[in-house]
Design a protein around this motif. Structure first.
Motif, PDB file in Angstrom:
ATOM      1  N   LYS A 356     -28.280 -83.078 -16.139  1.00 57.45           N
ATOM      2  CA  LYS A 356     -28.108 -81.632 -16.262  1.00 57.45           C
ATOM      3  C   LYS A 356     -27.018 -81.330 -17.278  1.00 57.45           C
ATOM      4  O   LYS A 356     -27.113 -80.358 -18.039  1.00 57.45           O
ATOM      5  CB  LYS A 356     -27.753 -81.045 -14.896  1.00 57.45           C
ATOM      6  CG  LYS A 356     -27.622 -79.536 -14.871  1.00 57.45           C
ATOM      7  CD  LYS A 356     -27.301 -79.043 -13.462  1.00 57.45           C
ATOM      8  CE  LYS A 356     -27.148 -77.527 -13.418  1.00 57.45           C
ATOM      9  NZ  LYS A 356     -26.784 -77.060 -12.045  1.00 57.45           N
ATOM     10  N   SER A 357     -25.974 -82.149 -17.325  1.00 57.63           N
ATOM     11  CA  SER A 357     -24.902 -81.981 -18.307  1.00 57.63           C
ATOM     12  C   SER A 357     -24.249 -83.329 -18.574  1.00 57.63           C
ATOM     13  O   SER A 357     -24.230 -84.203 -17.706  1.00 57.63           O
ATOM     14  CB  SER A 357     -23.858 -80.976 -17.808  1.00 57.63           C
ATOM     15  OG  SER A 357     -23.169 -81.489 -16.682  1.00 57.63           O
ATOM     16  N   ILE A 358     -23.739 -83.496 -19.802  1.00 53.60           N
ATOM     17  CA  ILE A 358     -22.972 -84.683 -20.203  1.00 53.60           C
ATOM     18  C   ILE A 358     -21.720 -84.175 -20.908  1.00 53.60           C
ATOM     19  O   ILE A 358     -21.814 -83.445 -21.902  1.00 53.60           O
ATOM     20  CB  ILE A 358     -23.783 -85.595 -21.143  1.00 53.60           C
ATOM     21  CG1 ILE A 358     -25.082 -86.040 -20.489  1.00 53.60           C
ATOM     22  CG2 ILE A 358     -22.957 -86.795 -21.574  1.00 53.60           C
ATOM     23  CD1 ILE A 358     -25.975 -86.880 -21.392  1.00 53.60           C
ATOM     24  N   THR A 359     -20.563 -84.561 -20.399  1.00 49.88           N
ATOM     25  CA  THR A 359     -19.303 -84.057 -20.952  1.00 49.88           C
ATOM     26  C   THR A 359     -18.348 -85.212 -21.217  1.00 49.88           C
ATOM     27  O   THR A 359     -18.100 -86.029 -20.331  1.00 49.88           O
ATOM     28  CB  THR A 359     -18.635 -83.062 -19.984  1.00 49.88           C
ATOM     29  OG1 THR A 359     -19.564 -82.014 -19.669  1.00 49.88           O
ATOM     30  CG2 THR A 359     -17.377 -82.464 -20.610  1.00 49.88           C
ATOM     31  N   ASN A 360     -17.825 -85.267 -22.438  1.00 45.10           N
ATOM     32  CA  ASN A 360     -16.780 -86.222 -22.782  1.00 45.10           C
ATOM     33  C   ASN A 360     -15.444 -85.481 -22.836  1.00 45.10           C
ATOM     34  O   ASN A 360     -15.268 -84.571 -23.665  1.00 45.10           O
ATOM     35  CB  ASN A 360     -17.051 -86.879 -24.137  1.00 45.10           C
ATOM     36  CG  ASN A 360     -18.001 -88.057 -24.029  1.00 45.10           C
ATOM     37  OD1 ASN A 360     -17.904 -88.859 -23.100  1.00 45.10           O
ATOM     38  ND2 ASN A 360     -18.920 -88.168 -24.972  1.00 45.10           N
ATOM     39  N   PRO A 361     -14.498 -85.813 -21.965  1.00 43.86           N
ATOM     40  CA  PRO A 361     -13.195 -85.135 -21.989  1.00 43.86           C
ATOM     41  C   PRO A 361     -12.494 -85.317 -23.334  1.00 43.86           C
ATOM     42  O   PRO A 361     -12.767 -86.252 -24.088  1.00 43.86           O
ATOM     43  CB  PRO A 361     -12.424 -85.825 -20.855  1.00 43.86           C
ATOM     44  CG  PRO A 361     -13.477 -86.414 -19.967  1.00 43.86           C
ATOM     45  CD  PRO A 361     -14.596 -86.789 -20.873  1.00 43.86           C
ATOM     46  N   VAL A 362     -11.573 -84.405 -23.614  1.00 42.20           N
ATOM     47  CA  VAL A 362     -10.798 -84.483 -24.857  1.00 42.20           C
ATOM     48  C   VAL A 362      -9.977 -85.759 -24.910  1.00 42.20           C
ATOM     49  O   VAL A 362      -9.843 -86.389 -25.954  1.00 42.20           O
ATOM     50  CB  VAL A 362      -9.899 -83.240 -24.988  1.00 42.20           C
ATOM     51  CG1 VAL A 362      -9.020 -83.350 -26.232  1.00 42.20           C
ATOM     52  CG2 VAL A 362     -10.738 -81.972 -25.044  1.00 42.20           C
ATOM     53  N   ASP A 363      -9.431 -86.171 -23.759  1.00 43.15           N
ATOM     54  CA  ASP A 363      -8.662 -87.411 -23.687  1.00 43.15           C
ATOM     55  C   ASP A 363      -9.607 -88.597 -23.852  1.00 43.15           C
ATOM     56  O   ASP A 363     -10.480 -88.831 -23.007  1.00 43.15           O
ATOM     57  CB  ASP A 363      -7.949 -87.490 -22.331  1.00 43.15           C
ATOM     58  CG  ASP A 363      -7.047 -88.717 -22.228  1.00 43.15           C
ATOM     59  OD1 ASP A 363      -7.032 -89.537 -23.172  1.00 43.15           O
ATOM     60  OD2 ASP A 363      -6.362 -88.852 -21.197  1.00 43.15           O
ATOM     61  N   PRO A 364      -9.492 -89.377 -24.943  1.00 43.68           N
ATOM     62  CA  PRO A 364     -10.442 -90.477 -25.181  1.00 43.68           C
ATOM     63  C   PRO A 364     -10.323 -91.605 -24.171  1.00 43.68           C
ATOM     64  O   PRO A 364     -11.181 -92.486 -24.145  1.00 43.68           O
ATOM     65  CB  PRO A 364     -10.081 -90.959 -26.591  1.00 43.68           C
ATOM     66  CG  PRO A 364      -8.653 -90.571 -26.766  1.00 43.68           C
ATOM     67  CD  PRO A 364      -8.471 -89.293 -26.017  1.00 43.68           C
ATOM     68  N   HIS A 365      -9.282 -91.591 -23.333  1.00 43.62           N
ATOM     69  CA  HIS A 365      -9.130 -92.628 -22.313  1.00 43.62           C
ATOM     70  C   HIS A 365      -9.944 -92.324 -21.070  1.00 43.62           C
ATOM     71  O   HIS A 365     -10.099 -93.205 -20.210  1.00 43.62           O
ATOM     72  CB  HIS A 365      -7.651 -92.784 -21.933  1.00 43.62           C
ATOM     73  CG  HIS A 365      -6.773 -93.106 -23.108  1.00 43.62           C
ATOM     74  ND1 HIS A 365      -5.425 -92.821 -23.127  1.00 43.62           N
ATOM     75  CD2 HIS A 365      -7.041 -93.679 -24.311  1.00 43.62           C
ATOM     76  CE1 HIS A 365      -4.902 -93.209 -24.281  1.00 43.62           C
ATOM     77  NE2 HIS A 365      -5.874 -93.743 -25.016  1.00 43.62           N
ATOM     78  N   GLN A 366     -10.456 -91.097 -20.951  1.00 46.39           N
ATOM     79  CA  GLN A 366     -11.180 -90.689 -19.755  1.00 46.39           C
ATOM     80  C   GLN A 366     -12.680 -90.961 -19.900  1.00 46.39           C
ATOM     81  O   GLN A 366     -13.224 -90.940 -21.006  1.00 46.39           O
ATOM     82  CB  GLN A 366     -10.957 -89.193 -19.494  1.00 46.39           C
ATOM     83  CG  GLN A 366      -9.510 -88.823 -19.227  1.00 46.39           C
ATOM     84  CD  GLN A 366      -8.967 -89.544 -18.012  1.00 46.39           C
ATOM     85  OE1 GLN A 366      -9.610 -89.597 -16.962  1.00 46.39           O
ATOM     86  NE2 GLN A 366      -7.773 -90.134 -18.165  1.00 46.39           N
ATOM     87  N   PRO A 367     -13.361 -91.231 -18.766  1.00 46.48           N
ATOM     88  CA  PRO A 367     -14.793 -91.535 -18.831  1.00 46.48           C
ATOM     89  C   PRO A 367     -15.640 -90.283 -19.064  1.00 46.48           C
ATOM     90  O   PRO A 367     -15.162 -89.154 -18.939  1.00 46.48           O
ATOM     91  CB  PRO A 367     -15.070 -92.142 -17.453  1.00 46.48           C
ATOM     92  CG  PRO A 367     -14.058 -91.507 -16.557  1.00 46.48           C
ATOM     93  CD  PRO A 367     -12.821 -91.340 -17.395  1.00 46.48           C
TER      94      PRO A 367
END
Length: 414
Positions: A356-367
């Motif tokens: 339904k959604s795919i989100t990459n956080p701004v922090d590149p260390h987060q999944p």
């Protein structure tokens, strides 16, 4: 080579040769006229003995089409090949008026064929005199005339296209006409030094490493971050070697320094997870890779081994792990992070569900965070897997004596 007047020059040269030579072979053809008209128009307004020379087809010359011109470029230089053409001509004969037409036309045709048989190469002076400003005579290859045999079927199609009555004719091919390419050429500068300190070619007696297999922990179908891979093959040595992981989803390959494996002739490669390497979530991407070995001997060129396929499985967390019958609203995290354009599916039991959604956080260390809606779920326990570019997460717990499905990779609906 020659300019764009080459085709016209070849045609006019042939006409002039036929017109000047044929009456010498048959003195009764002193009134001969040689025309360059299409066969359906050639006889209009003419009653004298006549030979018509018609260019009916122009084809590429396969032998010269992709060949650099000799004397124009040297090894290491680039230039577009010349336009190489073969010209196909049809010669057709007519007699005088309507009386004795066939007999005279046969003499005209015989004289023409005899002339072309005696002079199969176009003479340079004839070409220069045929058409002002043409330079066909200066091209590196001479223009040669050869008979072009044609079947009855080919002749029938040809004269049908002319939309006129058939007359006895003969076809010839003029090859080759080379027209200059006007694209700029690139000439290399002279070589000043052959390698560092002008030491020339470097040779080494050792062979590049060769890989024959990649062994994964617990015979898994895919590797995960945190796993140790065992590479087997020949010429394997951990000194001055990097394991190179290539993926179409990555801007650059990932290089990992291997260590000596427990078994002779093997190397061990550790894929650092996010605890060991905070950059791992963004350095890698789940999906399909190739692994190779890059040997970098001191002072010598790098040597690259063959490549073997490898799947890197996503590592996921699932929330919630329990639910009621009906549509299940699931939230997942995925390491390493999913890249733009990757194909992502959730395998919920035997159902295949798109996100339904795919989100990459701004922090590149987060999944990567994903959400899914799974409709029509009844009571039961469902094993969950995430498939990214064909690589599935591994829902198995290998810590016990017997592998079992991990409870944190299952959703219980009751």
């Amino acid at each position: 080579m020659s300019n764009v007047l080459a085709i016209a020059a070849a045609t006019r040269t042939l006409r002039n040769v036929l017109l000047s030579r044929m009456p010498l072979l048959d003195t009764d053809l002193s009134d001969l006229e040689v025309t360059l008209q299409p066969p359906d128009l050639a006889r209009k307004g003419i009653s004298k003995a006549q030979l018509n020379l018609f260019l009916y087809q122009v084809v590429y010359n396969a032998g010269w089409r992709n060949m650099d011109m000799p004397g124009r470029v040297r090894p290491g230089e680039t230039a577009q090949p010349a336009l190489a053409l073969n010209l196909h001509y049809l010669i057709t004969a007519w007699g005088r008026g309507d009386s004795d037409n066939d007999a005279v036309s046969h003499r005209v045709l015989a004289a023409a064929m005899s002339t072309l048989h005696d002079r199969p190469l176009l003479d340079g002076d004839d070409i220069r005199n045929a058409l002002p400003n043409n330079d066909l005579a200066d091209q590196i290859e001479r223009v040669r005339l050869t008979p072009l045999p044609q079947s009855v079927d080919e002749l029938s199609k040809l004269w049908t296209a002319f939309q006129t009555n058939y007359r006895v004719s003969s076809a010839y091919e003029a090859t080759v006409v080379l027209i200059d390419n006007q694209s700029p050429s690139r000439a290399s500068l002279p070589v000043l030094r052959r390698g560092a300190q002008d030491r020339g070619v470097i040779s080494t007696a050792s062979m590049a490493p060769s890989l024959s297999g990649v062994a994964l922990p617990h015979s898994q179908a895919a590797a995960r971050l945190g796993d140790d891979l065992i590479l087997s093959g020949s010429q394997l040595n951990a000194a001055n070697v990097l394991a190179r992981f290539n993926s179409l989803r990555l801007d650059a390959p990932v290089d990992v320094a291997p260590t000596e494996g427990a078994a002779p002739g093997t190397l061990q490669v550790h894929l650092a997870d996010s605890v060991e390497d905070p950059q791992a979530p963004s350095r890698w991407a789940p999906g399909i890779y190739t692994v190779s070995l890059l040997a970098q001997p001191s002072g010598l060129p790098a040597l690259l081994s063959n490549e073997l396929p490898l799947a890197l499985a996503p590592v996921i967390t699932i929330s919630p792990l329990t639910g009621s019958p009906g549509t299940q609203h699931l939230s997942l995290t995925c390491l390493p992070r999913i890249r733009d354009g990757q194909r992502v599916f959730l395998l919920f039991g035997d159902q295949l569900v798109t996100p339904k959604s795919i989100t990459n956080p701004v922090d590149p260390h987060q999944p990567t965070a994903l959400t899914f809606d799974v409709p029509g779920v009844s009571t039961g326990t469902y094993t969950v897997r995430l498939r990214v570019d064909g690589a599935d997460s591994i829902p198995v717990d290998f810590t016990g004596p017997v592998p079992v499905f991990a409870s944190n990779q299952q959703v219980v609906v009751s």
